[in-house]
Design a protein around this motif. Structure first.
Motif, PDB file in Angstrom:
ATOM      1  N   UNK A 241       0.747   1.452   0.383  1.00 22.64           N
ATOM      2  CA  UNK A 241       2.213   1.105  -0.294  1.00 22.64           C
ATOM      3  C   UNK A 241       2.924   1.281   1.184  1.00 22.64           C
ATOM      4  N   UNK A 242       3.050   0.150   1.684  1.00 22.33           N
ATOM      5  CA  UNK A 242       3.696   0.268   3.190  1.00 22.33           C
ATOM      6  C   UNK A 242       5.235   0.335   2.920  1.00 22.33           C
ATOM      7  N   UNK A 243       5.867  -0.241   1.804  1.00 19.14           N
ATOM      8  CA  UNK A 243       7.206  -0.415   1.525  1.00 19.14           C
ATOM      9  C   UNK A 243       7.556   0.277   0.165  1.00 19.14           C
ATOM     10  N   UNK A 244       8.522   0.732   0.067  1.00 19.87           N
ATOM     11  CA  UNK A 244       9.151   1.121  -1.393  1.00 19.87           C
ATOM     12  C   UNK A 244      10.530   0.423  -1.683  1.00 19.87           C
ATOM     13  N   UNK A 245      10.940  -0.063  -2.655  1.00 20.47           N
ATOM     14  CA  UNK A 245      12.111  -0.541  -3.029  1.00 20.47           C
ATOM     15  C   UNK A 245      13.124   0.407  -3.157  1.00 20.47           C
TER      16      UNK A 245
END
Length: 401
Positions: A241-245
Motif C-alpha cells: 500500500x504505497x499511497x493512501x487517499x
C-alpha cells in the motif's frame, strides 16, 4: 498613598481558594462573585474559600462614591488550580486570569515547568514575546471583541511526563530519520492557550443580576480529523500500500471528507442536562505505487467515547477520548483527548491534547448562533507524526463575556 484607580495588585490561587488584593482607593468597595455580593467595606483584599477545583469564577469589584453610586468598576475572571492525579493535560492544572477595565485588558496564566518564554498574539497578529506569565494590552477599544493566543513550547526532556527522557531520545531519532522533520522539532511539546473576550462596554456595563445556575443554553461541538493532501505516501516503504487517499481539502466545518468526525450537543436545563453524541469514521483507501486502487475499509469507531464526567448547578463537564487506527495497515492510531466544561451562564473552558498528525479542527456554536466558529486548528506534520515517540500538542480555550 491613596490610589486613583482600581487595579488588581495581587492574585493567588490554590485548588479551592482564590485570594486577591486591589488598590487602596480609600472608598467603600463591593465585591461580587457572579451575582452574589460577597464583600462590602473599605478593606482592599478578599479570600474566597471552599471553591471547586479547576473552575472559572467571575468577580466584579465596584468602587462606590459618597452617594453610594458606582463610580468605577473592574471585572476579573480567574480560576482555581487543578492538580488532581488524573489530570493528563498540563494546561488544565494552571489558573488563567483575565482582568478588564475601561483602559486595558490584562492576561495572566500559571507558569508551566520547562517553558522560558511565551509568544502573545492579538486577533491572530503577533504583539509580544515575553518571559513573564502576564501580558497587558493598553491599546483597547470599548466596543470591540478581542481574541488572544498565548503560545509556547518546551523540550520533551523537560516534561513532567514519566519516561520523558527516553521519549525525547526516541523523538530525536525520529527527527533524524524523517527528512521533513528536524530532531529538535520532533522533541518539542507545543502549548497553545486562547482567550475570547467580549467588548469591554458589555463586560463593564453592570454586574450580573442572576446567578450562573439560572441560565440555560445548548452547546454543539464538532471535532474533525482529516488529511489535507489528495494522496499520502506510506511511511512504510516495504508495504504494497504505497499511497493512501487523503481528504484533499482545507479547514472547513461542513466538509463530508474526513478521517473521523465527532459531534455532540449538550443541552443545559433546569433539570438534568441531555447529551447527544454522534461519531463517524471515513473510509481508508490504499493504492499501489502507480496510484491504482488496491483496497478500502472503514476502521472501527469503538475507540471514540464521550462521557458526562460532572454536573452541578454551575456547569457540566464532558470528556471525549479518541483512538482510531488505519484498518489497511499496522500504524499508530489517531489519538486525542478533550475535556470541556460548559457553564450555565455561557462561559466555556475547553482543553485538548493530540498528536501532531493528521489535521485537527474543532468548532463550537450555541443556540444563539447560526454558524460554527473555530476554537482550534492544527496542521498535520505528516503521517509519521502519529508515532508515540514524537511530542504532543496541548491546547486550551475559554471565553469571557
Amino acid at each position: 498613598m491613596v490610589a486613583k484607580h482600581l487595579e488588581i495588585d495581587l492574585l493567588q490561587q490554590t485548588d479551592t481558594t482564590i485570594y486577591f488584593e486591589w488598590s487602596d482607593t480609600g472608598d467603600t468597595c463591593v465585591v461580587k462573585r457572579d451575582a452574589d455580593t460577597i464583600y462590602t467595606g473599605t478593606e482592599n483584599s478578599f479570600r474566597d474559600k471552599g471553591l471547586q477545583t479547576g473552575e472559572l469564577y467571575t468577580y466584579t469589584i465596584e468602587r462606590l462614591g459618597d452617594d453610594g453610586q458606582v463610580k468605577e468598576r473592574i471585572k476579573m475572571q480567574t480560576s482555581t488550580e487543578d492538580h488532581s492525579e488524573d489530570t493528563v493535560n498540563y494546561l488544565q492544572q494552571i489558573a488563567i486570569t483575565t482582568i478588564v477595565s475601561e483602559s486595558k485588558i490584562i492576561l495572566a496564566w500559571g507558569a508551566i515547568d520547562g517553558i522560558d518564554e511565551y509568544e502573545i498574539y492579538r486577533d491572530g497578529e503577533p504583539v509580544e514575546t515575553t518571559r513573564k506569565t502576564q501580558f497587558t494590552d493598553s491599546d483597547v477599544e470599548m466596543d470591540r471583541e478581542y481574541s488572544y493566543w498565548i503560545r509556547a513550547e518546551r523540550p520533551l526532556e523537560r516534561s513532567e511526563t514519566g519516561f520523558s527522557e527516553e521519549k525525547s531520545v526516541a523523538a530525536r531519532i525520529f527527527g533524524l530519520l524523517n527528512i521533513k522533520s528536524s530532531q529538535q522539532e520532533a522533541a518539542m511539546e507545543k502549548f497553545w492557550i486562547a482567550k475570547k473576550i467580549a467588548p469591554l462596554e458589555q463586560l463593564l456595563a453592570d454586574a450580573p443580576q442572576v446567578n450562573v445556575s439560572e441560565f440555560k443554553r445548548t452547546w454543539d461541538l464538532r471535532y474533525t480529523t482529516f488529511l489535507p493532501d489528495e494522496y499520502l505516501a506510506n511511511p512504510n516503504l516495504l508495504s504494497p500500500n504505497r499511497y493512501f487517499a487523503g481528504d484533499n481539502r482545507t479547514f472547513t466545518p461542513e466538509s463530508s471528507h474526513y478521517r473521523t468526525q465527532v459531534n455532540f450537543s449538550l443541552q443545559l436545563g433546569n433539570e438534568e442536562t441531555t447529551l447527544e453524541f454522534q461519531k463517524d469514521v471515513g473510509p481508508s483507501i490504499a493504492y499501489d505505487w502507480r496510484k491504482k486502487f488496491r483496497k478500502a475499509d472503514v476502521a472501527s469507531s469503538e475507540g471514540i467515547q464521550l462521557e458526562k464526567a460532572k454536573e452541578d448547578d454551575r456547569n457540566v463537564m464532558v470528556n471525549l477520548t479518541h483512538s482510531v487506527g488505519n484498518p489497511l495497515t499496522t500504524s499508530p492510531n489517531i489519538d486525542y483527548d478533550v475535556s470541556a466544561t460548559f457553564y450555565r451562564d455561557g462561559h466555556y473552558d475547553i482543553t485538548g491534547l493530540h498528536d501532531q498528525a493528521p489535521n485537527h479542527e474543532v468548532y463550537l456554536k450555541n443556540d444563539k448562533m447560526d454558524d460554527w466558529f473555530q476554537i482550534h486548528e492544527a496542521e498535520s506534520k505528516g503521517l509519521a507524526w502519529m508515532s508515540r515517540s514524537t511530542a504532543s500538542q496541548y491546547w486550551r480555550i475559554s471565553n469571557f463575556e
